[in-house]
Write a protein that holds these residues in place. Sequence first.
Motif, PDB file in Angstrom:
ATOM      1  N   ALA A  43      62.290  -9.769  24.955  1.00  0.00           N
ATOM      2  CA  ALA A  43      62.791  -8.756  25.894  1.00  0.00           C
ATOM      3  C   ALA A  43      62.888  -9.342  27.309  1.00  0.00           C
ATOM      4  N   TYR A  44      61.894 -10.158  27.688  1.00  0.00           N
ATOM      5  CA  TYR A  44      61.911 -10.768  29.023  1.00  0.00           C
ATOM      6  C   TYR A  44      63.054 -11.766  29.140  1.00  0.00           C
ATOM      7  N   GLY A  45      63.268 -12.560  28.071  1.00  0.00           N
ATOM      8  CA  GLY A  45      64.393 -13.504  28.082  1.00  0.00           C
ATOM      9  C   GLY A  45      65.728 -12.797  28.211  1.00  0.00           C
ATOM     10  N   ALA A  46      65.846 -11.601  27.605  1.00  0.00           N
ATOM     11  CA  ALA A  46      67.082 -10.817  27.679  1.00  0.00           C
ATOM     12  C   ALA A  46      67.129  -9.925  28.925  1.00  0.00           C
ATOM     13  N   GLN A  47      66.155 -10.079  29.820  1.00  0.00           N
ATOM     14  CA  GLN A  47      66.055  -9.328  31.078  1.00  0.00           C
ATOM     15  C   GLN A  47      65.902  -7.825  30.858  1.00  0.00           C
ATOM     16  N   ARG A  48      65.254  -7.430  29.746  1.00  0.00           N
ATOM     17  CA  ARG A  48      64.934  -6.024  29.492  1.00  0.00           C
ATOM     18  C   ARG A  48      63.515  -5.761  29.993  1.00  0.00           C
ATOM     19  N   TYR A  49      63.304  -5.891  31.294  1.00  0.00           N
ATOM     20  CA  TYR A  49      61.966  -5.858  31.892  1.00  0.00           C
ATOM     21  C   TYR A  49      61.236  -4.539  31.652  1.00  0.00           C
ATOM     22  N   ASP A  50      61.983  -3.416  31.599  1.00  0.00           N
ATOM     23  CA  ASP A  50      61.351  -2.098  31.464  1.00  0.00           C
ATOM     24  C   ASP A  50      60.633  -1.927  30.125  1.00  0.00           C
ATOM     25  N   MET A  51      61.022  -2.729  29.120  1.00  0.00           N
ATOM     26  CA  MET A  51      60.438  -2.567  27.781  1.00  0.00           C
ATOM     27  C   MET A  51      59.046  -3.185  27.671  1.00  0.00           C
ATOM     28  N   LEU A  52      58.715  -4.122  28.567  1.00  0.00           N
ATOM     29  CA  LEU A  52      57.451  -4.863  28.437  1.00  0.00           C
ATOM     30  C   LEU A  52      56.224  -3.971  28.588  1.00  0.00           C
ATOM     31  N   GLY A  53      56.258  -3.059  29.581  1.00  0.00           N
ATOM     32  CA  GLY A  53      55.116  -2.168  29.814  1.00  0.00           C
ATOM     33  C   GLY A  53      54.852  -1.242  28.644  1.00  0.00           C
ATOM     34  N   VAL A  54      55.944  -0.748  28.007  1.00  0.00           N
ATOM     35  CA  VAL A  54      55.794   0.124  26.840  1.00  0.00           C
ATOM     36  C   VAL A  54      55.175  -0.650  25.674  1.00  0.00           C
ATOM     37  N   TYR A  55      55.639  -1.888  25.456  1.00  0.00           N
ATOM     38  CA  TYR A  55      55.068  -2.724  24.384  1.00  0.00           C
ATOM     39  C   TYR A  55      53.577  -2.952  24.617  1.00  0.00           C
ATOM     40  N   LEU A  56      53.191  -3.221  25.867  1.00  0.00           N
ATOM     41  CA  LEU A  56      51.784  -3.460  26.211  1.00  0.00           C
ATOM     42  C   LEU A  56      50.930  -2.246  25.844  1.00  0.00           C
ATOM     43  N   GLN A  57      51.372  -1.067  26.264  1.00  0.00           N
ATOM     44  CA  GLN A  57      50.587   0.148  26.012  1.00  0.00           C
ATOM     45  C   GLN A  57      50.544   0.483  24.517  1.00  0.00           C
ATOM     46  N   ARG A  58      51.684   0.334  23.835  1.00  0.00           N
ATOM     47  CA  ARG A  58      51.745   0.634  22.406  1.00  0.00           C
ATOM     48  C   ARG A  58      50.786  -0.291  21.636  1.00  0.00           C
ATOM     49  N   ALA A  59      50.782  -1.572  22.013  1.00  0.00           N
ATOM     50  CA  ALA A  59      49.910  -2.546  21.348  1.00  0.00           C
ATOM     51  C   ALA A  59      48.443  -2.207  21.575  1.00  0.00           C
ATOM     52  N   THR A  60      48.102  -1.791  22.800  1.00  0.00           N
ATOM     53  CA  THR A  60      46.707  -1.461  23.121  1.00  0.00           C
ATOM     54  C   THR A  60      46.231  -0.273  22.292  1.00  0.00           C
ATOM     55  N   VAL A  61      47.090   0.757  22.146  1.00  0.00           N
ATOM     56  CA  VAL A  61      46.738   1.932  21.333  1.00  0.00           C
ATOM     57  C   VAL A  61      46.488   1.512  19.878  1.00  0.00           C
ATOM     58  N   ILE A 100      47.607  -6.446  37.197  1.00  0.00           N
ATOM     59  CA  ILE A 100      48.911  -5.952  36.720  1.00  0.00           C
ATOM     60  C   ILE A 100      49.400  -4.765  37.562  1.00  0.00           C
ATOM     61  N   ILE A 101      48.509  -3.807  37.837  1.00  0.00           N
ATOM     62  CA  ILE A 101      48.958  -2.598  38.543  1.00  0.00           C
ATOM     63  C   ILE A 101      49.129  -2.824  40.057  1.00  0.00           C
ATOM     64  N   ARG A 102      48.526  -3.921  40.576  1.00  0.00           N
ATOM     65  CA  ARG A 102      48.643  -4.189  42.019  1.00  0.00           C
ATOM     66  C   ARG A 102      49.652  -5.281  42.370  1.00  0.00           C
ATOM     67  N   SER A 103      49.988  -6.136  41.404  1.00  0.00           N
ATOM     68  CA  SER A 103      50.810  -7.311  41.717  1.00  0.00           C
ATOM     69  C   SER A 103      52.299  -6.969  41.814  1.00  0.00           C
ATOM     70  N   GLN A 104      52.966  -7.581  42.785  1.00  0.00           N
ATOM     71  CA  GLN A 104      54.421  -7.441  42.942  1.00  0.00           C
ATOM     72  C   GLN A 104      55.170  -8.108  41.792  1.00  0.00           C
ATOM     73  N   LYS A 105      54.555  -9.139  41.192  1.00  0.00           N
ATOM     74  CA  LYS A 105      55.210  -9.865  40.096  1.00  0.00           C
ATOM     75  C   LYS A 105      55.412  -8.980  38.868  1.00  0.00           C
ATOM     76  N   CYS A 106      54.585  -7.933  38.736  1.00  0.00           N
ATOM     77  CA  CYS A 106      54.677  -7.058  37.551  1.00  0.00           C
ATOM     78  C   CYS A 106      55.324  -5.712  37.862  1.00  0.00           C
ATOM     79  N   LYS A 107      55.918  -5.553  39.067  1.00  0.00           N
ATOM     80  CA  LYS A 107      56.410  -4.225  39.463  1.00  0.00           C
ATOM     81  C   LYS A 107      57.580  -3.747  38.599  1.00  0.00           C
ATOM     82  N   ASP A 108      58.348  -4.682  38.005  1.00  0.00           N
ATOM     83  CA  ASP A 108      59.474  -4.275  37.156  1.00  0.00           C
ATOM     84  C   ASP A 108      59.076  -4.150  35.685  1.00  0.00           C
ATOM     85  N   THR A 109      57.992  -4.830  35.305  1.00  0.00           N
ATOM     86  CA  THR A 109      57.578  -4.786  33.900  1.00  0.00           C
ATOM     87  C   THR A 109      56.472  -3.762  33.664  1.00  0.00           C
ATOM     88  N   TRP A 110      55.704  -3.423  34.720  1.00  0.00           N
ATOM     89  CA  TRP A 110      54.711  -2.352  34.612  1.00  0.00           C
ATOM     90  C   TRP A 110      55.121  -1.214  35.537  1.00  0.00           C
TER      91      TRP A 110
END
Length: 512
Positions: free
Chosen positions: A127-145, A259-269
């Motif tokens: 998803a990151y390679g395809a520039q679908r940045y918004d999908m990464l945060g959902v994958y993270l949360q789904r995996a954690t659950v 993750i929640i404070r960093s500018q690097k993750c603002k588009d993925t989280w």
Amino acid sequence: MEHSGNEHNHPTLQYSMQQSSSDTPPSAATHHSSELEKVLSNTDLPWLERYKKATWIELKLLLRLAAPAIMVYLINNSMSMSTRIFSGHLGNLEFAAACLGNQGIQLFAYGLLLGMGSAVETLCGQAYGAQRYDMLGVYLQRATVVLMLFSFPIVVVYVFSRPLLLLIGESKQVATLASVFVHGLIPQIFAYAVNFPIQKFLQSQSIVAPSALISLATVGVHLVVSWIAVYRIGLGLLGASLVLSLSWWIIVTAQFVYIIRSQKCKDTWTGFKWEALTGLWEFVKLSIASAVMLCLETWYFQVLVLVAGLMENPELSLDALSVCMSVNGLMFMVSIGFNAAASVRVSNEIGAGNPKSAAFSVVIVNLVSFVVAVIEAAIILSQRHVISYIFTGGERVANAVADLCPLLAVTLILNGVQPVLSGVAVGCGWQAFVAYVNIGCYYVVGIPIGCVLGFKFNLGVKGIWSGMIGGTMMQTLILLWVTFRTDWNKEVENATKRLKMWEEIKKPLLKN
């Protein structure tokens, strides 16, 4: 499908441009990645110059990922190893119990949850390679659950570790002490469930250095608190394992704050999403394939430790083998760092529609990892008579370890290639196929041959280990052959289909 040097004509990139909700410019890694594809596709350059340029670009991308990843895994492993060392200096029996608890029970949870977490690596990387940045945060949360839900059955195994160890024939004294150690590791299970998705989420974006710095700071705290708990307060084995659990929770908390404070993750989280609680079954299916693949690898050498406990002199066998497995585990963290780098590089390139770059990355990461493994093996062989004294005293253990070191060296060299090929498999999403290969090579060939050599031919631990090396070698050759024959253009098409499928799962949820 014929590959075009112009990335904008590629279906994956067309899809990402049409669908992407983020206007964020590509990262430096993405820029170098497209530059690598251009160099490899430039037939005007002489082939030698083309590959020299490409190698330099790939090495920079690889080392930027691999070096901090190796550091993270080494530091996290050193926390576990230091806990065993603290236990070992309480006595040889305590060392055997801590090693059996750690490598006989705790690796079960580590393998299962790390394996399930590698599903995030495939999805986030592509998803990151395809520039679908918004999908990464959902994958993270789904995996954690999903990983949290799977943690509860593991707790049951930990709680009943003593009867389970007795059931497979371990001695009563060692099993009782090992279960005390394991009970203190129960909070660590839930830390794993949160840590592995976070780790893969960050790695897929080539954000690795913060995790390394967090782990480095935590290991200092871990050593001081362990010393106080074990020796000053006198909490013994239980204190050592409880401190290890605490240290893992410190790492998890610090990474999440980043993750929640960093500018690097603002588009993925972009915050917590309700859709993370849906589409769980599809995620479970991919996670289980990943878990089976990685568990079969992690548990393979766990079986070696458990079988060693059935030998005529279990304490000496366990002590000698545990020293070798601890060294192997530490060096394996270097290979896992290259595994993570290979997975990220391959999944990013496939997601971005760069088949030549994906294939080239596979070659370079394998070569670099193999050279490092040969150097490690040479160092271990030169120090084989003194290694055991780091962990526990006694000349008998030292001699037994020196006797096993040639087998350890062969294992280290194989580890220079095999985990990297597994990383390539994760990057491509081949987990289910590799799981079948692992069952055949490890459990149908390796362990039975090892048991025959160990028990029937009275070769002991050396016989069991030799058989298992044969299984690893067979698996490595099969993965090399499959990787060599891979159609990377087809892998790019598969990544496009996978992204579309996951987007379709997500779309109806947003309408509810």
